[in-house]
Motif scaffolding. Structure first.
Motif, mmCIF file in Angstrom:
data_model
loop_
_atom_site.group_PDB
_atom_site.id
_atom_site.type_symbol
_atom_site.label_atom_id
_atom_site.label_comp_id
_atom_site.label_asym_id
_atom_site.label_seq_id
_atom_site.Cartn_x
_atom_site.Cartn_y
_atom_site.Cartn_z
ATOM 1 N N HIS A 85 40.993 46.758 38.058
ATOM 2 C CA HIS A 85 39.622 46.662 37.523
ATOM 3 C C HIS A 85 38.590 46.345 38.599
ATOM 4 N N ASN A 118 40.797 40.255 31.947
ATOM 5 C CA ASN A 118 40.336 38.886 32.139
ATOM 6 C C ASN A 118 38.845 38.846 32.432
ATOM 7 N N HIS A 157 35.671 36.984 34.203
ATOM 8 C CA HIS A 157 35.521 36.319 35.509
ATOM 9 C C HIS A 157 34.334 35.360 35.484
ATOM 10 N N HIS A 190 33.253 43.282 34.425
ATOM 11 C CA HIS A 190 33.959 44.398 35.083
ATOM 12 C C HIS A 190 35.433 44.460 34.690
ATOM 13 N N HIS A 241 45.976 41.252 45.586
ATOM 14 C CA HIS A 241 44.722 40.927 46.260
ATOM 15 C C HIS A 241 44.480 39.434 46.291
ATOM 16 N N GLU A 259 46.660 38.323 38.299
ATOM 17 C CA GLU A 259 46.082 39.160 37.230
ATOM 18 C C GLU A 259 47.122 40.123 36.641
HETATM 19 FE FE FE Z 1 39.532 40.473 38.982
#
Ligand code: FE
Ligand code: DHB
Length: 280
Positions: free
Chosen positions: A12, A57, A59, A125, A193, A240
């Motif tokens: 995402h 999720n 943020h 996002h 990441h 995530e």
């Molecule tokens: Fe993220």
């Protein structure tokens, strides 16, 4: 009866949304990534789901450190886009499916998943980028979306097993819905990441690709993975990926992988995409 016909796993990364919104998808940096999304878009436009359940999720946009639901379901008619960083994306408002969403809330809670019910919620996002990846730039999103938010921002996030079991319970809920609905479930986020600290920029291709393959070949291995292994192998934000296990849990044992794509880098992450059709 409702039926979950397929699951989609996708990253995402917010910069992917910005590339779409600013018309940069054909630029040399982005083109190879977006070329990899084409087959998925074609597949989805042929499937024509009646509803999408989108596991993602937030943020710090709809929720903050003041309120941290581990699992939350959006039951509203509409969810406006909003975001930190680049601000709200210029994308269509997300239409919900309150009837199925309330049915799911009831079924999940009676099945002992005490999910938080959310009547009013903006979507960032985490939800709108997967829609752009899957649908491009339509005037309206082609299906209603039930947002299912998971806390993976503030420790402790739910375990992989809990996520997988929630997926099972979602399937039970959809199966028991009294209208014929073709449902596709998205599990989103990741892949490897880390956005901060000494290991910022970490990407682990082997971990990610094994994760993608094991969604089909050995989901039980993934269910057993402890949080620390995601963080060690795939970076702090690699956690995530537990959300993909909700999608996998909502499919049966008999599945067919119809598409897989993996691209490095997209902003600070590895971008993965998988489509799994449910045969049972
Ligand atoms: Fe993220
Ligand atoms: C990036 C990735 C994310 O998952 C996110 O939420 C924010 C930024 C990135 O790669 O830049």
């Amino acid at each position: 009866m409702g039926r979950i016909v397929a699951g989609v796993g996708t990253s995402h990364v917010p910069a992917i949304g910005v590339a779409v919104d600013l018309g940069k998808t054909q630029e040399p940096y982005w083109k190879p990534l977006f070329d990899g999304y084409e087959p998925a878009r074609e597949w989805l436009s042929k499937v024509e789901p009646d509803v999408v359940i989108l596991v993602y999720n937030d943020h710090g946009t709809a929720f903050s450190l003041e309120v941290i639901p581990t699992f939350a379901i959006g039951v509203a008619r509409e969810f406006p886009p909003a975001d930190e960083g680049w601000g709200p994306r210029p994308v269509p408002i997300v239409k919900g499916h309150p009837e199925l969403a309330w049915h799911m809330a009831e079924s999940l809670i009676l099945d002992e998943f005490d999910i938080t019910i959310v009547n009013e919620m903006s979507v960032d996002h985490g939800l709108t980028v997967p829609l752009s990846i899957a649908c491009g730039e339509p005037k309206e999103w082609p299906f209603p979306v039930i947002p299912l938010a998971v806390n993976v921002v503030q420790y402790p996030p739910p375990t992989g097993r809990r996520c997988f079991d929630l997926g099972r319970s979602i399937r039970k809920a959809v199966d028991a819905y009294d209208e014929d609905l073709k449902v596709v479930i998205f599990g989103t986020g990741g892949m490897s990441h880390q956005l901060h600290g000494e290991r910022a920029g970490v990407i682990n291709k082997d971990f990610d690709q094994r994760f993608l393959n094991d969604l089909t070949q050995d989901p039980q291995r993934l269910v057993e993975l402890p949080h620390i292994e995601y963080v060690r192998e795939a970076g702090a934000e690699g956690i995530e990926m537990v959300m993909w296990l909700i999608m996998r849990g909502a499919l049966g044992d008999d599945i067919t992988e119809v598409y897989q794509n993996y691209h490095v880098p997209a902003s600070n992450t590895a971008a993965g995409l998988i489509i799994l059709e449910n045969n049972s």
